[in-house]
Design a protein around this motif. Structure first.
Motif, PDB file in Angstrom:
ATOM      1  N   ARG A 547       0.818  -1.212   0.000  1.00 27.45           N
ATOM      2  CA  ARG A 547       0.000   0.000   0.000  1.00 27.45           C
ATOM      3  C   ARG A 547       0.858   1.271   0.000  1.00 27.45           C
ATOM      4  O   ARG A 547       0.336   2.382  -0.057  1.00 27.45           O
ATOM      5  N   GLU A 549       2.586   2.357   2.490  1.00 29.91           N
ATOM      6  CA  GLU A 549       2.484   3.014   3.796  1.00 29.91           C
ATOM      7  C   GLU A 549       3.781   2.818   4.582  1.00 29.91           C
ATOM      8  O   GLU A 549       3.813   2.224   5.649  1.00 29.91           O
ATOM      9  N   ARG A 562       7.906   4.699  -2.068  1.00 28.18           N
ATOM     10  CA  ARG A 562       6.521   4.369  -1.756  1.00 28.18           C
ATOM     11  C   ARG A 562       5.723   4.092  -3.040  1.00 28.18           C
ATOM     12  O   ARG A 562       4.893   3.178  -3.081  1.00 28.18           O
ATOM     13  N   GLU A 747       1.871  10.907   9.831  1.00 31.17           N
ATOM     14  CA  GLU A 747       1.656   9.472   9.612  1.00 31.17           C
ATOM     15  C   GLU A 747       0.764   8.897  10.715  1.00 31.17           C
ATOM     16  O   GLU A 747      -0.081   8.032  10.451  1.00 31.17           O
ATOM     17  N   ARG A 750      -2.712   9.709   9.796  1.00 32.14           N
ATOM     18  CA  ARG A 750      -3.184   8.825   8.725  1.00 32.14           C
ATOM     19  C   ARG A 750      -3.534   7.451   9.262  1.00 32.14           C
ATOM     20  O   ARG A 750      -4.511   6.822   8.827  1.00 32.14           O
ATOM     21  N   MET A 751      -2.757   6.973  10.245  1.00 31.20           N
ATOM     22  CA  MET A 751      -2.990   5.656  10.829  1.00 31.20           C
ATOM     23  C   MET A 751      -4.071   5.696  11.911  1.00 31.20           C
ATOM     24  O   MET A 751      -4.355   4.678  12.540  1.00 31.20           O
TER      25      MET A 751
END
Length: 1013
Positions: A547, A549, A562, A747, A750-751
């Protein structure tokens, strides 16, 4: 009759000598001198390099040093340092003398250093054997006493030197015009020579090679003393006597025509000096094996004891590879080496210290794998042992760590040739020509002793048996005076190194993150994770990588990586290995072909069907150096030993070596039934690869660390991100730290991991875990030093949670937690539970005064009738409430004291337009974007308006940030005249501009912009 220069300062008399060793030796050869000496100030930095160069040129090397001698004891530290040190010249006669010189010089640095490394009579008495001593220049002890008229003291000192060195003590004579003191000293030394029977020797105290180097030498001294060439009466100036150069024998004979024995004695001393520095053989310590077992048999026992670690292959295959490797290791004498490496690696693991899976070609050894030095099974990855340790390469281990490349810089000569303006100035401006000519002469001279960041030298005896030591100036660590190229056989060719074992203990931030993450898992989940034993087929891990990530994942966190991860979607460790190898400037163009081959096997094309077994893993593309070896074995019948030599030839790209290798390769293919035409085609395939080939063992090692970090992020996200934030907070200072922490916070958002702001009652020094959230640490707040943090935590641990703002002020040490610290805590939100930030900042001064007065009264013992009640009331937060600051002001405060926004994001209300228009986040801008146009959105946090010199027009430098980082934006006059009002502090803006590289800092040149708020 010839002459030998015995007093010579090279480039290693730092900022005091400009004679390069190569040039010194060439000049000695030109003058047909049988020998030449090196006698640098206070150190032996260049001794071994000089020894090798002189021997190769057929000139006898004389190893010496112009040491500094303390007048009394080396341990004394006089107020005037210059008066407490004299020069003294020492020359080694033999190996004993050289070793004594090494020990004496080490003691001068470690015991006698006071502005300069100093010896004393005690050291001279202890280490005099095998050493010739001369009275040195005018800075010598005896010449100085003569000039001071202290002849009685001078004679006393002479007797002491004669007692120590006997016939190996000489009076040194020099002849320098315009130096009247030298003539006076010479006259007295000649008299004293007759009186005491001390022989005379002629030197010239050489500091530069040629007569016309005098001006450049003066510039070098100006650099050392931080003075300018136009200043008069400069310290250490030699310009009035410009003859400290490497004179010819005829010049020296003419200068000493009245004292021919002083010339003759240079030859006599040269004949007596016969030092042969041992080198060329590895000096390995003896590993203490149990029961007096030999290192060789013990290594075998340890290796076979752990052979069960090799999974997926038959015992016969594993044992065969093990026996082969052990035979080579033992034959080459490296049993002790392997035992020592496994000892410190496994000790570190037992102590809970994170250790990587290996690095470089070492991962190609099954012995290393079974000893748990590496975590890469070479059979599983198809890694040849010969890439690591080739029995065909005499007495050398393959370099485990290639030397770093910091970039290629143009020389001054090339700069002049390639820059028209500079060339014109050089050719037409006499002053410019003079400056550049001098610069070329001193270009590249060492300025100071630097330290290898990770290198540790290990020896079988005290290091001073082989190498001089000193202390590093900054941290006081003991370091060698020789560089890695004089010490480490792995760093040089033709075995021209002392042979000491150099280990590179490299620190890796990602290993610290892994170590901390594992500790967090154990502390908060009660689970033990052995990172070296985790499964390599974890679905969640590969899904996370697929993904893209991979922020915080070793090697895979750049934007390009990425994107590659999302395109490739690796499902095996071999896929990550290929990513590491391919994502570099050379092979990057092959990535689309690689991805296409993975997605559609029908698109794979092999140069020949017989190479399918070699190239199938990489979809027909040549990616790894080891594949070159396998091609040579498969098609040309090479042994792995010869194949590794071919790989080296291809890698070095030396014409003669390449031609020889191509001939052998072509003949080998012909013998195996292939055509010459096909051989040429395959060779072309290999030759093209030479520009980008990567070590598979190295790539696999990096890939494994990447997998480990991705595994922890996928399976223990809160623990991993807490460790990541901690590492970034402790990392590089300044804007880079803020950028990296901001990226990690983004991040976390986002998580969907909640990051809580600092809290005076729950925050510890660093980031910590609270439930499923991450709590900010106090050390993230600016103006809050470690002593302040310790005071806060100690008060809280001993007295319980703070009940309010006044309670806090009463219980902490306000000398450590000062006004700036408290205000920063408030601005960061650490006291939000006790009131608004506006209220606390407004009331802080009065509260602090009241608490201070109360404490002062308590110390004096002044308590009123109702003192207890007064104290309690004083500690209550009965503040007059003040309306909270505007949201933009709160953002500014948070940015001011932390450097980034924790949870609040003023850009969130404009998310739709930013998502539609912006091409990148600020933190995503990298070197690959230089010259490209980007559209960014952010908040203006800094604004500096200046006027141009050309037309007095206004322009601005803005600092703009988003949740991922900040960047400088340049607004030129034309643009600023149109939209200057848009770019005010705290304004949310969206703008277009070109990425620019300014002094290694990325900036944006704005083309257009508009405000959003």
């Amino acid at each position: 009759m010839s002459f030998v220069h015995l007093h010579n300062h090279t480039e290693y008399s730092l900022l005091d000598g400009m004679t390069r060793i190569d040039d010194l030796v060439k000049k000695a050869v030109e003058y047909e001198m049988p020998a030449v000496a090196i006698t640098d100030h206070g150190a032996l930095y260049g001794a071994f390099k000089f020894f090798v160069k002189a021997q190769a040129a057929g000139v006898k090397p004389i190893i010496g040093v112009e040491t500094y001698k303390a007048k009394k004891s080396r341990f004394d530290k006089q107020p005037n340092a210059e008066r407490d040190q004299n020069h003294l010249l020492l020359l080694a006669k033999n190996l004993t003398g050289y070793q004594n010189m090494v020990k004496m010089n080490t003691a001068a640095h470690l015991e006698g250093f006071y502005y300069k490394p100093r010896v004393d009579f005690e050291l001279l008495e202890k280490y005099h054997e095998g050493i010739i001593c001369t009275s040195a220049c005018l800075g010598g002890e005896i010449p100085e006493l003569i000039l001071q008229g202290q002849m009685t003291e001078a004679e006393k000192v002479i007797k002491h030197y004669v007692e120590i060195f006997e016939k190996d003590f000489y009076f040194e004579l020099q002849r320098h015009p315009n130096l009247e003191e030298q003539d006076r000293v010479n006259e007295e030394l000649i008299k004293l020579s007759r009186k005491f029977g001390v022989p005379l020797v002629a030197t010239n105290d050489v500091h530069y090679l040629n007569k016309d180097d005098a001006y450049a030498q003066e510039i070098l001294l100006c650099i050392q003393t931080q003075r300018t060439i136009i200043e008069k009466d400069r310290p250490m100036s030699m310009y009035d006597t410009p003859d400290f150069y490497f004179k010819s024998p005829d010049e020296m004979k003419a200068a000493f025509a009245d004292i021919p024995e002083a010339i003759d004695n240079t030859l006599k001393i040269a004949e007596e000096c016969n030092v042969e520095i041992p080198h060329g053989k590895m000096i390995l310590p003896q590993y203490p094996t149990p029961n007096n077992e030999t290192p060789e048999s013990y290594l075998r026992d340890l290796s076979f004891k752990n052979i069960s670690r090799v999974k997926g292959f038959s015992e016969e295959e594993s044992r065969k590879r093990m026996e082969y490797e052990l035979d080579v290791i033992i034959q080459k004498g490296y049993a002790n080496y392997f035992l020592f490496v496994q000892d410190f690696v496994n000790w570190a693991k037992d102590q809970g210290i994170a250790v990587g899976p290996g690095r470089g070609s070492a991962a190609g050894s099954i012995v290393s794998y079974c000893l748990k030095v590496t975590d890469i099974n070479p059979l599983e990855y198809g890694l040849p042992f010969e890439r690591f340790l080739n029995p065909g390469r005499a007495d050398r281990i393959a370099k485990m760590i290639p030397p770093p490349k910091q970039g290629f810089h143009l020389s001054i000569k090339d700069s002049v040739e390639q820059t028209p303006q500079l060339k014109l100035a050089y050719n037409t401006e006499p002053e410019t020509k003079k400056v550049l000519d001098v610069a070329q002469r001193i270009e590249g001279l060492p300025r100071h002793a630097s330290v290898h960041a990770a290198g540790v030298i290990i020896s079988d005896k005290p290091l001073t048996e082989y190498v001089p030591l000193q202390k590093e100036s900054k941290e006081g660590r003991i370091i060698t005076q020789f560089d890695m190229y004089s010490l480490d056989l792995n760093a040089v060719s033709e075995n021209k190194a002392v042979g000491l074992l150099k280990m590179d203990f490299l620190g890796l931030r990602n290993l610290t993150i892994l170590e901390d993450a594992v500790e967090f898992v154990k502390k908060f989940k009660g689970q033990d994770v052995d990172i070296h034993e985790i499964p390599l087929d974890d679905v969640k891990t590969y899904e996370l990588v697929g993904r893209g990530e991979t922020i915080g994942v070793f090697q895979l966190e750049s934007g390009g990586m990425r994107r590659l991860a999302k395109d490739l979607k690796p499902t095996k460790i071999s896929g990550i290995t290929a990513m590491v190898a391919l994502f570099r400037p050379g092979p990057m163009d092959l990535i689309p072909t690689f991805i296409e081959g993975r997605k559609n096997p029908k698109k794979i094309r092999y140069p020949h069907k017989d190479l399918k077994g070699v190239l199938e893993e990489t979809y027909g593309i040549l990616v790894y150096q080891e594949q070159v070896m396998n091609i040579a074995v498969a098609m040309a019948g090479f042994t792995m030993v010869d194949a590794d030599l071919l790989r080296m030839a291809v890698g070095k790209k030396k014409k003669a070596l390449m031609e020889k290798s191509k001939k052998a390769f072509t003949e080998g293919m012909e013998k195996h039934g292939y055509t010459v035409k096909l051989a040429d085609q395959i060779w072309g395939f290999i030759e093209k690869f030479a520009s980008y080939g990567f070590n598979k063992a190295h790539a696999a090692s990096y890939a494994l660390i990447a997998y480990w970090t991705a595994y922890m992020k996928a399976n223990y996200p809160v623990e991993f991100m807490t460790a990541t934030l901690t590492a970034e907070l402790q990392g590089a200072a300044g804007p880079l730290k803020e950028l990296k922490v901001a990226q990690a916070l983004d991040e976390c958002r986002r998580m969907e991991i909640q990051v809580l702001p600092p809290d005076i009652n729950t925050s510890v020094s660093s980031f910590n875990i609270e439930g499923k959230a991450i709590r900010f640490g106090l050390s993230a707040i600016k103006n809050l030093g470690q002593s302040a943090i310790e005071s806060i935590v100690t008060a809280r641990d001993t007295g319980g949670a703070f009940m309010g703002f006044r309670d806090f002020l009463n219980r902490v040490d306000l000398r450590k937690v000062n006004k700036r610290s408290v205000e920063s805590l408030v601005k960061a939100g650490a006291f939000d539970a006790f009131g608004t930030r506006a209220t606390l900042i407004t009331n802080y001064p009065q509260a602090a005064r009241e608490i201070g007065d109360m404490k002062a009264d308590q110390e004096k013992g002044q308590f009123g009738l109702f003192g207890e009640d007064n104290t309690k009331s004083t500690l209550k937060d009965t503040f007059h409430a003040v309306p909270e600051y505007a949201e933009d002001d709160l953002f500014t405060m948070e940015k001011e004291v932390i450097g980034f926004l924790i949870n609040k994001n003023p850009l969130a209300k404009f998310a739709a337009i930013i998502e539609q228009k912006a091409t990148k986040k600020i933190g995503e801008i990298s070197e690959t974007d230089i010259g490209k146009t980007v559209i960014l959105a952010g908040i203006v946090s800094g604004r500096k308006v200046i006027k141009t010199k050309k037309d007095n027009a206004e322009m601005a430098f803005l600092t703009v940030y988003d949740e991922s980082g900040s960047i400088e934006v340049v607004v030129f006059p034309k643009m600023f005249a149109k939209q200057g009002a848009v770019f005010s502090i705290n304004q949310v803006v969206i703008f277009k501009g070109k990425v620019n590289d300014k002094d290694d800092q990325l900036t944006i040149i704005m083309d257009a912009g508009m405000k959003l708020s």
